[in-house]
Design a protein around this motif. Structure first.
Motif, mmCIF file in Angstrom:
data_model
loop_
_atom_site.group_PDB
_atom_site.id
_atom_site.type_symbol
_atom_site.label_atom_id
_atom_site.label_comp_id
_atom_site.label_asym_id
_atom_site.label_seq_id
_atom_site.Cartn_x
_atom_site.Cartn_y
_atom_site.Cartn_z
ATOM 1 N N TYR A 71 12.299 66.105 17.123
ATOM 2 C CA TYR A 71 11.258 65.335 17.506
ATOM 3 C C TYR A 71 11.434 63.915 18.228
ATOM 4 O O TYR A 71 10.755 63.458 18.541
ATOM 5 N N ARG A 248 7.034 72.241 19.067
ATOM 6 C CA ARG A 248 7.109 70.645 18.855
ATOM 7 C C ARG A 248 6.261 69.724 19.821
ATOM 8 O O ARG A 248 5.900 68.583 19.392
ATOM 9 N N ARG A 249 6.092 70.264 20.920
ATOM 10 C CA ARG A 249 5.236 69.255 21.950
ATOM 11 C C ARG A 249 3.795 69.331 21.472
ATOM 12 O O ARG A 249 3.378 68.225 21.533
ATOM 13 N N SER A 250 3.377 70.345 21.151
ATOM 14 C CA SER A 250 1.822 70.176 20.599
ATOM 15 C C SER A 250 1.922 69.618 19.255
ATOM 16 O O SER A 250 0.713 68.855 18.966
ATOM 17 N N HIS A 253 2.056 65.868 19.819
ATOM 18 C CA HIS A 253 0.703 65.582 20.363
ATOM 19 C C HIS A 253 -0.172 65.272 19.272
ATOM 20 O O HIS A 253 -0.889 64.335 19.258
ATOM 21 N N HIS A 267 -1.213 65.973 27.693
ATOM 22 C CA HIS A 267 0.104 65.096 27.508
ATOM 23 C C HIS A 267 1.100 66.163 26.576
ATOM 24 O O HIS A 267 2.249 66.013 26.445
ATOM 25 N N HIS A 268 0.456 66.896 26.048
ATOM 26 C CA HIS A 268 1.104 68.104 25.022
ATOM 27 C C HIS A 268 2.073 68.803 26.048
ATOM 28 O O HIS A 268 2.982 69.632 25.252
ATOM 29 N N GLU A 269 1.985 68.946 27.152
ATOM 30 C CA GLU A 269 2.875 69.764 28.116
ATOM 31 C C GLU A 269 4.242 69.127 28.136
ATOM 32 O O GLU A 269 5.065 69.618 28.933
ATOM 33 N N GLY A 271 7.736 66.829 27.413
ATOM 34 C CA GLY A 271 8.699 67.025 26.205
ATOM 35 C C GLY A 271 8.606 65.637 25.430
ATOM 36 O O GLY A 271 7.687 64.837 25.638
ATOM 37 N N VAL A 272 9.410 65.937 24.302
ATOM 38 C CA VAL A 272 9.013 65.075 23.233
ATOM 39 C C VAL A 272 9.313 63.401 23.554
ATOM 40 O O VAL A 272 8.662 62.527 23.298
ATOM 41 N N GLN A 275 6.455 61.976 25.591
ATOM 42 C CA GLN A 275 5.509 61.587 24.725
ATOM 43 C C GLN A 275 5.557 60.433 24.079
ATOM 44 O O GLN A 275 4.830 59.477 23.887
#
Ligand code: GLU
Length: 301
Positions: A71, A248-250, A253, A267-269, A271-272, A275
């Motif tokens: 993460y 992990r992205r969603s 988010h 934004h959830h699209e 990468g960590v 974000q």
């Protein structure tokens, strides 16, 4: 770390107990402490609170560190393992005992339960018989502890009435969380502690221990804890699912949104690390809901 990061003087930490993998609730706490540290251009440290081997499945600490790395979060200094710090806890305990602040307590859990939430001082006034297995408690004075929580606002606790004499070394010989955490927060020069509201009641105990040991008190901020449909804190004991790597992205988010931050659509699209970068830049600790608990039901997960 670059000099500019070190020069701000902010040192935060995330201090998981390796009793199982991170779930969404513990991830939220990790993200909150990480974002607050990075937004202050501070250091962020990971400390493994591995003091209770019976509650630690083999490999759990490594899994947690891998999850945090997945993460996008890594400690700025080597991870501190509490299991390597027993001599420091013993030294602190000896200091407290030399100052006549502690007493031995032979009361059973059942007896303490029957006293209600607050220890009634039985063994402070009637010491247990020699040879009995004892815990060590610290005697708290009639004193008000006040602090201004970064998230939840001003808090007051009356030590004698609301906290009571508390355990610093358990009957099984293990050092208690309250003592170990205070010794290590001072050792690591932690200035800011952002953690779950389930530990709010521990803060006055820890501030009292800091004053007894001559340590400075960090600033505290307590993030709401997420509860399941039974109103229980999401926890390994209540079988909360580990956070997955593939989603992990969603999930990140959702954690950022849970903290009241308002990332742009889609934004959830990202990468960590993208974000996290956005969240560091836009971090607003005052946007975190000023609540002790939030039910998982209805969260944007
Ligand atoms: N190890 C504690 C836990 O996992 C947290 C300690 C702290 O943040 O003070 O609940």
């Amino acid at each position: 770390m670059s000099e500019s990061i070190q020069s701000t003087g902010y040192i935060g930490r995330f201090a998981p107990s390796p009793s199982g993998p991170l779930h969404f609730g513990s991830l939220v706490t990790a993200v909150a402490s990480y974002l607050d540290a990075r937004a202050h251009r501070g250091l962020w440290l990971i400390r493994m609170e591995d003091l209770d081997p019976d509650r630690e499945p083999p490999g759990a600490a490594g899994i947690i560190l891998q999850q945090l790395a997945d993460y996008g979060m890594q400690s700025d200094q080597p991870v501190l393992y509490q299991s390597s710090r027993l001599a420091a806890y013993q030294a602190a305990l000896t200091t407290l005992q030399d100052r006549h602040l502690c007493f031995s307590c032979g009361c059973s859990r059942q007896q303490v339960r029957e006293m209600g939430a607050i220890y009634d001082g039985t063994c402070r006034f009637h010491p247990p018989k020699a040879g009995k297995k004892v815990a060590i408690r610290i005697a708290v004075p009639d004193q008000l502890i006040e602090f201004n929580d970064l998230i939840q606002g001003v808090r007051h606790y009356h030590l004698a009435k609301e906290t009571g004499d508390f355990i610093v070394r358990r009957k099984d010989g293990l050092f208690a969380y309250q003592l170990a955490v205070v010794v290590d927060d001072a050792y690591q020069n932690i200035t800011h502690i952002v953690r779950g509201c389930d530990l709010m009641d521990s803060t006055p105990r820890q501030m009292f221990l800091q004053s007894c040991l001559g340590y400075p008190s960090p600033v505290y901020g307590h993030v709401p804890v997420i509860t399941n449909e039974l109103g229980q804190k999401l926890s390994k004991q209540h079988f909360a699912d580990p956070v997955s790597r593939s989603e992990r992205r969603s999930i990140l988010h959702a954690a950022i949104r849970f903290l009241g931050q308002n990332p742009p659509r889609k934004h959830h699209e990202l990468g960590v690390s993208e974000q996290l970068d956005w969240a560091i830049e836009h971090w607003d600790i005052q946007a975190i809901p000023k609540l002790a608990t939030i039910p998982q039901h209805g969260l944007p997960l």
